[in-house]
Design a protein around this motif. Structure first.
Motif, PDB file in Angstrom:
ATOM      1  N   ARG A  47      12.460   6.242 -13.516  1.00  8.33           N
ATOM      2  CA  ARG A  47      11.223   6.814 -13.087  1.00  8.33           C
ATOM      3  C   ARG A  47      10.316   7.303 -14.265  1.00  8.33           C
ATOM      4  N   VAL A  48      10.789   7.511 -15.554  1.00  6.77           N
ATOM      5  CA  VAL A  48      10.052   7.863 -16.581  1.00  6.77           C
ATOM      6  C   VAL A  48       9.065   6.481 -16.856  1.00  6.77           C
ATOM      7  N   GLN A  49       9.548   5.192 -16.729  1.00  8.62           N
ATOM      8  CA  GLN A  49       8.502   4.433 -16.756  1.00  8.62           C
ATOM      9  C   GLN A  49       7.264   4.187 -15.723  1.00  8.62           C
ATOM     10  N   LEU A  50       8.050   4.666 -14.399  1.00 10.86           N
ATOM     11  CA  LEU A  50       7.005   4.571 -13.306  1.00 10.86           C
ATOM     12  C   LEU A  50       5.807   5.455 -13.530  1.00 10.86           C
ATOM     13  N   VAL A  51       6.274   6.780 -14.131  1.00 16.19           N
ATOM     14  CA  VAL A  51       4.995   7.797 -14.352  1.00 16.19           C
ATOM     15  C   VAL A  51       4.267   7.194 -15.424  1.00 16.19           C
ATOM     16  N   ILE A  52       4.420   6.423 -16.297  1.00 19.73           N
ATOM     17  CA  ILE A  52       3.659   5.746 -17.237  1.00 19.73           C
ATOM     18  C   ILE A  52       2.848   4.867 -16.781  1.00 19.73           C
ATOM     19  N   LEU A  53       3.586   3.860 -15.897  1.00 18.31           N
ATOM     20  CA  LEU A  53       2.735   2.714 -15.326  1.00 18.31           C
ATOM     21  C   LEU A  53       1.649   3.277 -14.308  1.00 18.31           C
ATOM     22  N   ALA A  54       1.814   4.407 -13.610  1.00 17.46           N
ATOM     23  CA  ALA A  54       1.003   5.151 -12.678  1.00 17.46           C
ATOM     24  C   ALA A  54       0.014   5.427 -13.362  1.00 17.46           C
ATOM     25  N   TYR A  55      -0.063   6.038 -14.619  1.00 14.24           N
ATOM     26  CA  TYR A  55      -1.013   6.510 -15.439  1.00 14.24           C
ATOM     27  C   TYR A  55      -2.027   5.503 -16.013  1.00 14.24           C
ATOM     28  N   GLU A  56      -1.214   4.532 -16.385  1.00 13.85           N
ATOM     29  CA  GLU A  56      -1.943   3.367 -17.256  1.00 13.85           C
ATOM     30  C   GLU A  56      -2.665   2.650 -16.030  1.00 13.85           C
ATOM     31  N   ALA A  57      -2.211   2.551 -14.821  1.00 14.16           N
ATOM     32  CA  ALA A  57      -2.979   1.717 -13.978  1.00 14.16           C
ATOM     33  C   ALA A  57      -4.074   2.658 -13.083  1.00 14.16           C
ATOM     34  N   GLY A  58      -4.334   3.810 -13.575  1.00 19.34           N
ATOM     35  CA  GLY A  58      -5.494   4.698 -13.092  1.00 19.34           C
ATOM     36  C   GLY A  58      -5.050   5.241 -11.831  1.00 19.34           C
ATOM     37  N   LEU A  59      -3.807   5.440 -11.310  1.00 18.40           N
ATOM     38  CA  LEU A  59      -3.582   5.805 -10.024  1.00 18.40           C
ATOM     39  C   LEU A  59      -3.521   7.185 -10.012  1.00 18.40           C
ATOM     40  N   VAL A  60      -3.326   8.201 -11.015  1.00 13.41           N
ATOM     41  CA  VAL A  60      -3.532   9.351 -10.995  1.00 13.41           C
ATOM     42  C   VAL A  60      -4.854   9.756 -11.536  1.00 13.41           C
ATOM     43  N   ALA A  61      -5.572  10.580 -10.797  1.00 14.08           N
ATOM     44  CA  ALA A  61      -6.801  11.169 -11.349  1.00 14.08           C
ATOM     45  C   ALA A  61      -6.585  11.965 -12.449  1.00 14.08           C
ATOM     46  N   THR A  62      -7.710  11.852 -13.478  1.00 13.22           N
ATOM     47  CA  THR A  62      -7.540  12.587 -14.639  1.00 13.22           C
ATOM     48  C   THR A  62      -8.265  13.967 -14.233  1.00 13.22           C
ATOM     49  N   SER A  63      -8.718  14.185 -13.276  1.00 13.14           N
ATOM     50  CA  SER A  63      -9.359  15.523 -13.150  1.00 13.14           C
ATOM     51  C   SER A  63      -7.873  16.520 -12.442  1.00 13.14           C
ATOM     52  N   ARG A  64      -6.745  15.914 -12.303  1.00 13.23           N
ATOM     53  CA  ARG A  64      -5.624  16.663 -12.039  1.00 13.23           C
ATOM     54  C   ARG A  64      -5.143  17.751 -13.106  1.00 13.23           C
ATOM     55  N   ALA A  78       0.651  -1.284   0.090  1.00 17.35           N
ATOM     56  CA  ALA A  78      -0.045  -0.014  -0.155  1.00 17.35           C
ATOM     57  C   ALA A  78       0.840   1.367  -0.067  1.00 17.35           C
ATOM     58  N   ARG A  79       2.004   1.251   0.795  1.00 15.76           N
ATOM     59  CA  ARG A  79       2.886   2.580   0.782  1.00 15.76           C
ATOM     60  C   ARG A  79       3.643   2.703  -0.725  1.00 15.76           C
ATOM     61  N   GLU A  80       4.045   1.572  -1.067  1.00 12.68           N
ATOM     62  CA  GLU A  80       4.592   1.725  -2.395  1.00 12.68           C
ATOM     63  C   GLU A  80       3.644   2.319  -3.572  1.00 12.68           C
ATOM     64  N   ARG A  81       2.323   1.765  -3.187  1.00  7.97           N
ATOM     65  CA  ARG A  81       1.361   2.383  -4.208  1.00  7.97           C
ATOM     66  C   ARG A  81       1.091   3.731  -4.025  1.00  7.97           C
ATOM     67  N   GLU A  82       1.111   4.267  -2.794  1.00  5.57           N
ATOM     68  CA  GLU A  82       1.005   5.673  -2.443  1.00  5.57           C
ATOM     69  C   GLU A  82       2.347   6.556  -3.268  1.00  5.57           C
ATOM     70  N   VAL A  83       3.506   5.924  -3.058  1.00  5.62           N
ATOM     71  CA  VAL A  83       4.783   6.428  -3.527  1.00  5.62           C
ATOM     72  C   VAL A  83       4.551   6.490  -5.036  1.00  5.62           C
ATOM     73  N   LEU A  84       4.245   5.401  -5.690  1.00  8.59           N
ATOM     74  CA  LEU A  84       3.914   5.395  -7.217  1.00  8.59           C
ATOM     75  C   LEU A  84       3.198   6.497  -7.726  1.00  8.59           C
ATOM     76  N   THR A  85       1.958   6.648  -7.001  1.00  9.41           N
ATOM     77  CA  THR A  85       1.027   7.665  -7.301  1.00  9.41           C
ATOM     78  C   THR A  85       1.689   8.878  -7.354  1.00  9.41           C
ATOM     79  N   LEU A  86       2.507   9.143  -6.094  1.00 11.87           N
ATOM     80  CA  LEU A  86       3.105  10.554  -6.323  1.00 11.87           C
ATOM     81  C   LEU A  86       4.105  10.846  -7.374  1.00 11.87           C
ATOM     82  N   VAL A  87       4.908   9.744  -7.729  1.00 15.01           N
ATOM     83  CA  VAL A  87       5.880   9.684  -8.664  1.00 15.01           C
ATOM     84  C   VAL A  87       5.151  10.043 -10.042  1.00 15.01           C
ATOM     85  N   GLY A  88       3.825   9.691 -10.410  1.00 12.57           N
ATOM     86  CA  GLY A  88       2.907   9.737 -11.323  1.00 12.57           C
ATOM     87  C   GLY A  88       2.601  11.089 -11.391  1.00 12.57           C
ATOM     88  N   ARG A  89       2.469  11.828 -10.304  1.00 10.55           N
ATOM     89  CA  ARG A  89       2.054  13.245 -10.377  1.00 10.55           C
ATOM     90  C   ARG A  89       3.064  14.099 -10.492  1.00 10.55           C
TER      91      ARG A  89
END
Length: 207
Positions: free
Chosen positions: A190-207, A145-156
């Motif tokens: 890190r670039v691939q992590l950003v892509i994964l965060a978006y493709e996994a839907g972790l970053v809200a599209t309203s941002r 869960a914590r790694e998911r939080e970090v991935l979300t922030l990387v995606g942002r």
């Protein structure tokens, strides 16, 4: 002209050496296989093989060469394709030359870098693009869960320092989580992590 100017600047830089120049993607791939440079500075719009195809061939080849894309600002339609092809950096030609040199060093050291203006456009591209398929959350089943939080922030687009502040952890701990994510998700940088965060839907599209 841009290539000649960049070649002159790099030649005058003590810690970076130009080992070859290419006029198109096919020549870039051939010279990379022959010379095995640490970094290729790649344009996108070239005659014949374009920079995206050349980047893919280089990053999936047997060598460890990394690619920095350096292109004009209006090439934002190509950002996603270039990063998916394996580019570790995406820069624009109106950046200061010192910043371009710094980016080459960063990518050579194994990290990734995207120009801030390009990051904003990349995020906009993701947030306005209609979903072609359901989010690929199954890829994230192995992370905590914590790694998911970090991935979300990387995606942002947050830096390690900003992630540490957001989660009230040390910068060293933030770096540890990033290292774990890279290993667990088999991501190159890190670039691939950003892509994964978006493709996994972790970053809200309203941002």
């Amino acid at each position: 002209m841009v290539r000649a100017a960049l070649q002159m600047v790099i030649t005058d830089t003590a810690d970076i050496e130009v080992v070859g120049e290419a006029e198109d993607g096919a020549e870039a791939v051939r010279l990379t296989e022959e010379l095995v440079p640490d970094v290729v500075v790649m344009d996108l719009r070239m005659p014949g093989m374009d920079g995206i195809e050349a980047t893919q061939l280089i990053t999936t080849g047997a060598g460890s060469t990394r690619v920095v894309v350096l292109t004009t600002f209006d090439d934002d339609d190509y950002v996603y394709g270039a990063l998916h092809a394996g580019a570790s950096g995406f820069l624009v030609k109106d950046m200061a030359l010192d910043d371009i040199l710094a980016a080459i060093r960063i990518v050579a050291a194994g990290d990734a870098l995207i120009a801030p203006t390009v990051t904003r456009r990349l995020i906009k591209e993701f947030t306005t693009r209609p979903a072609a398929s359901p989010p690929r959350r199954s890829e994230l089943d192995g992370i905590t869960a914590r790694e998911r939080e970090v991935l979300t922030l990387v995606g942002r687009g947050l830096s390690n320092t900003e992630i540490a502040g957001e989660l009230s952890i040390s910068i060293a701990t933030a770096k540890t989580y990033l290292t774990r994510l890279l290993a667990k998700l088999n991501a190159r940088d890190r670039v691939q992590l950003v892509i994964l965060a978006y493709e996994a839907g972790l970053v809200a599209t309203s941002r």
